[in-house]
Design a protein around this motif. Structure first.
Motif, PDB file in Angstrom:
ATOM      1  N   PRO A 721       0.847  -1.251  -0.142  1.00 22.51           N
ATOM      2  CA  PRO A 721      -0.158  -0.024   0.006  1.00 22.51           C
ATOM      3  C   PRO A 721       0.750   1.214   0.056  1.00 22.51           C
ATOM      4  O   PRO A 721       1.884   1.551   0.656  1.00 22.51           O
ATOM      5  N   TYR A 722       0.323   2.377  -0.618  1.00 23.56           N
ATOM      6  CA  TYR A 722       0.971   3.564  -0.534  1.00 23.56           C
ATOM      7  C   TYR A 722       0.056   4.667  -0.706  1.00 23.56           C
ATOM      8  O   TYR A 722      -1.199   4.532  -1.245  1.00 23.56           O
ATOM      9  N   THR A 723       0.260   5.509   0.077  1.00 23.73           N
ATOM     10  CA  THR A 723      -0.684   6.875   0.251  1.00 23.73           C
ATOM     11  C   THR A 723      -0.340   8.139  -1.140  1.00 23.73           C
ATOM     12  O   THR A 723       0.767   8.552  -0.923  1.00 23.73           O
ATOM     13  N   ALA A 781      -3.755   4.660   2.228  1.00 25.72           N
ATOM     14  CA  ALA A 781      -3.003   4.033   1.330  1.00 25.72           C
ATOM     15  C   ALA A 781      -3.854   2.888   0.884  1.00 25.72           C
ATOM     16  O   ALA A 781      -4.621   2.310   1.357  1.00 25.72           O
ATOM     17  N   GLY A 806       3.792   8.795  -4.153  1.00 27.48           N
ATOM     18  CA  GLY A 806       3.123   8.657  -3.041  1.00 27.48           C
ATOM     19  C   GLY A 806       4.068   8.089  -1.968  1.00 27.48           C
ATOM     20  O   GLY A 806       5.441   7.904  -2.258  1.00 27.48           O
ATOM     21  N   GLY A 808       4.956   5.267   1.331  1.00 29.36           N
ATOM     22  CA  GLY A 808       4.575   4.001   2.193  1.00 29.36           C
ATOM     23  C   GLY A 808       6.063   3.175   2.609  1.00 29.36           C
ATOM     24  O   GLY A 808       6.908   3.532   2.254  1.00 29.36           O
TER      25      GLY A 808
END
Length: 822
Positions: A721-723, A781, A806, A808
């Motif tokens: 997951p990445y924001t 995320a 992003g 993460g």
């Protein structure tokens, strides 16, 4: 404050770098379409280390072998001064040495003047004379501005050819009487050792293309030390007692020899072009008996002797016969009489067109234009030029940057190091006050050989880190020297700010670019490489004194949204804000050479300040006259309490705050499409060949995805997951009606349930290959991101490139796509 970062100890750092080298470096030579320069295979962990230096004979100007027609002895040299010594006479002549071997040699004259800017009058004439025959073998007039520094010795070289043995050689310096002039020594770099330089440079190139295994140290007084980089990169080494044993060791990788013509040294460059394909060493006729005999037994494959009658004929043949089949993304400039090794190993390894053409010579200029005009957008010149400004300007008129690198000695090895850049979190800027803010910048970081040699030496200065300063580096290090860039990034202190040298990914004069498309391409590619390198300030050169044209500043504002600011060379030119968003600040000193000059320029820039508002002063110094971190420390210590010394990135953030601009612009984080995820599209079939959906994230804006549908979605699935809080979309090469007009960006953690996180309508891409960047607020995320795109009109949708920015846990560093998604 600086976010705490656990840096390895001095003893642990090389081991960490070694592990990264072993894990993520390439396994084969590779040059993906979106890359500036190729990636080499991972270097062997144990290198064969050889010393590769020319033998030379040197005579002190005040010594017994040298005669004088004017001037006088002063400490370490022979001095002539205006108004004191007789003008228009030889201040140095001799030594009448008859031991210099026949063939191409290079005379060297070490001299200095006390002022190199007053005018450009002729100062001395240097020449090489065969005293046996009376023939002048070479001559050159040296003008004041050809001295790159005042008060420091500068070396001038003069190639010449000696046609026979046992000739009495005379080196002369004729003083015009127009300037203080001092000669330290004169020398001859001898042909026999030159032949070995060409030979072993070609051996390195052939061997290292398969896997870098040979490392050479060719250092002079500016160099870093023969073991420094091997230690810094965690490698071990063997030191053969005789470097000739390496020809035997790697004999199975060699097929033979290419013999150059000493009477036409341009054939050395032609041999450089041919060596890789023929797996043949570049050989002097004088070495043939040794190379053809045991234990080497190398046959002649190509003999270039007596094939050409002029330099121009050689390069015309290169253009007509070989250029059509070479990779035109790079052209290498090497003087065959001077650049005997150094970058030549790299030129051999990549099989690049290698030449030495002067833009100021009409016939050479025409042929040079033929090469440059046939190079693709985004191509580069490597090496160097006969003269800096004419060469850089000529390339710029074709939209081509120069990656200065002529004295790089191990670029094949550096290009194979791990493409992993660990970026530290920069410290927070200080609080804005009504102060005089000063930022120091050390120039010339566009030059890869400076980064490899002198900068590495300066990095060990005990005062580094005591005061804030900017170190210019080349964004092209992402391809050419990633291990070195990672070393600098990891070992930087909170006061070491790494920024981009002129004028982006390569040395160019952007004011001279031919059109908006080529300029935007240059700026967009610079932005991509700067983001990967962590550079947020760019030093822009348009000659050493030129400002930034409005269209250039606007292109950087539009296509480089992560930049904090630009510096300009027009000293004292003040502040310009481009497109209402990007500040460009003229330097207060564009190329200071010593501490006193820096102090004087700071005082001038501070003059008239009344303390009611902040003022911003940027001092750029050049490293070749012994300006070091200690110099900046001393200057900083001389400033009063009204001055605050800050990093260049902090100066621009403070300047932004003072002028009501966004303090920290651009999307945050890194492009997560570089981290090995998967791209997909609603329409994955039916696209023309070479325009498939995979082109969306290939880091190459000139490639595109095209679908015969008016709308559709494209999706990126990350490995973790990445924001994401920003993204970019680039237009393609043609047909503006196919550009995206409106879209939504959605996030998901299962690929089924989607949340819309950004919406855009009625967007315009007025230029081809134009990158537009968008930021938005998001705190969630996701592993999946999807763009739902609709075109302007018609039934075709096309996109040049997308990026998702992003943060993460999966993105502590950057890995070039060429490694993870080959």
């Amino acid at each position: 404050m600086l976010k705490p970062v656990a840096l390895p100890s001095r003893t642990a750092l090389p081991f960490l770098l070694f592990l990264l080298l072993a894990v993520t470096a390439s396994s084969q030579y590779n040059w993906p379409a979106g890359q500036l320069l190729p990636t080499f295979p991972a270097p062997a962990t144990t290198q064969d280390l050889i010393l590769l230096r020319q033998s030379s004979s040197r005579w002190e100007a005040e010594g017994g072998s040298i005669g004088h027609g004017t001037g006088r002895l002063e400490t370490d040299g022979w001095l002539c001064q205006t108004g004191i010594d007789a003008a228009n006479a030889h201040m140095v002549y001799g030594p009448y040495d008859s031991s210099i071997p026949p063939g191409p040699n290079v005379a060297e004259f070490r001299m200095k003047v006390d002022n190199n800017t007053a005018n450009n009058d002729p100062i001395v004439d240097i020449d090489v004379r065969n005293a046996t025959s009376g023939a002048i073998l070479a001559t050159q007039t040296i003008t004041r501005q050809q001295f790159t520094a005042a008060g420091s010795y500068v070396n001038f070289t003069l190639p010449f050819t000696l046609t026979a043995a046992n000739q009495s050689l005379e080196l002369r310096v004729y003083w015009r009487g127009t300037s203080y002039t001092k000669v330290d020594w004169v020398a001859v770099q001898q042909n026999a050792s030159s032949a070995e330089m060409y030979l072993f440079a070609s051996l390195k190139g052939i061997v290292n293309r398969t896997q870098p295994r040979i490392f050479s140290y060719e250092g002079d007084a500016f160099a870093e030390g023969q073991y420094t980089w091997l230690q810094s990169l965690g490698m071990s080494w063997n030191e053969p007692a005789d470097k000739w044993s390496l020809i035997t060791k790697y004999r199975s990788e060699l097929l033979g020899l290419i013999v150059y013509d000493p009477a036409q040294t341009a054939t050395i460059n032609l041999a450089t072009v041919l060596a890789r394909g023929q797996k043949a060493l570049i050989a002097s006729p004088g070495l043939l008996s040794k190379l053809q005999g045991a234990p080497y037994n190398l046959p002649i494959i190509t003999d270039l002797r007596n094939q050409y009658t002029s330099k121009l004929q050689v390069y015309q043949a290169l253009y007509n016969t070989h250029w059509p089949n070479l990779d035109k993304r790079v052209l290498i400039g090497l003087n065959p009489d001077v650049h005997k090794a150094a970058l030549r190993e790299y030129a051999v390894a990549i099989g690049a067109a290698t030449l030495w053409l002067d833009p100021n010579v009409a016939s050479e200029s025409t042929l040079l234009n033929s090469f440059l005009s046939s190079m693709p957008p985004g191509a580069n010149v490597m090496g160097w030029w006969p003269e800096e400004a004419p060469g850089v300007q000529r390339a710029s008129t074709y939209g081509i940057a120069t990656i200065a690198s002529d004295w790089c000695s191990n670029l094949t090895m550096h290009s194979g190091t791990a493409r992993t850049i660990n970026l530290q979190t920069p410290p927070a800027k200080p609080t804005l006050q009504n102060k005089l803010y000063v930022a120091f910048i050390l120039s010339d970081g566009d030059n890869l050989q400076y980064i490899e040699h002198l900068m590495r030496k300066l990095w060990n200065n005990p005062d580094r880190g005591t005061v804030p300063m900017g170190w210019t580096l080349s964004p092209a290090m992402i391809d050419a020297m990633p291990g070195a860039l990672n070393f600098y990034a990891q070992s930087a202190t909170a006061n070491d700010n790494l920024i981009s040298g002129p004028s982006g990914y390569g040395y160019a004069y952007p004011n001279n670019f031919p059109n908006a498309a080529s300029l935007d391409q240059f700026v967009s590619q610079t932005e991509r490489y700067n983001r990967k390198a962590g550079f947020r300030v760019v030093t822009i050169w348009n000659t050493i004194t030129g400002g930034i044209n409005a269209n250039v500043g606007q292109s950087f504002a539009d296509n480089a949204p992560s930049l904090l600011g630009l510096t300009a060379q027009n000293t004292g030119g003040g502040l310009t804000v481009y497109s209402g968003s990007l500040p460009g600040q003229a330097l207060s000193c564009n190329y200071c050479t010593n501490e006193q000059a820096m102090k004087d320029h700071i005082a001038t820039a501070a003059s008239g300040w009344n303390g009611t508002s902040p003022r911003f002063i940027i001092i750029q110094a050049q490293p070749w006259t012994n300006v070091t971190p200690t110099s900046f420390k001393n200057v900083a210590a001389s400033l009063g309490s009204n001055y605050v010394v800050v990093r260049p990135d902090h100066l621009f953030q403070l300047l932004r705050q003072a002028n009501g601009l966004v303090v920290d612009p651009g999307p945050k984080g890194q492009d997560i499409t570089d981290f090995g995820g998967t791209v997909s599209a609603q329409y994955q079939t039916g696209s023309p060949a070479g325009e498939e959906y995979t082109k969306l994230i290939d880091n190459h804006v000139r490639a595109k995805y095209l679908t015969f549908n008016a709308s559709g979605w494209v999706q990126y699935q990350a490995n973790s997951p990445y924001t994401v809080t920003g993204y970019s979309i680039a237009s393609a090469n043609d047909a503006p009606e196919r550009d995206p007009l409106s879209w939504t960006l959605q996030g998901s953690n299962n690929g089924t349930s989607w949340t819309t996180i950004d919406t855009r309508t009625n967007q315009d891409f007025p230029n081809r290959y134009q990158t537009k960047t968008f930021s938005f607020t998001n705190t969630t995320a996701y592993t999946h991101y999807r763009l739902n795109l609709s075109n302007n009109s018609g039934t075709i949708l096309q996109v040049g490139e997308i990026e998702l920015f992003g943060t993460g846990a999966g993105a502590p560093f950057f890995v070039m796509r060429g490694e993870e998604k080959r």
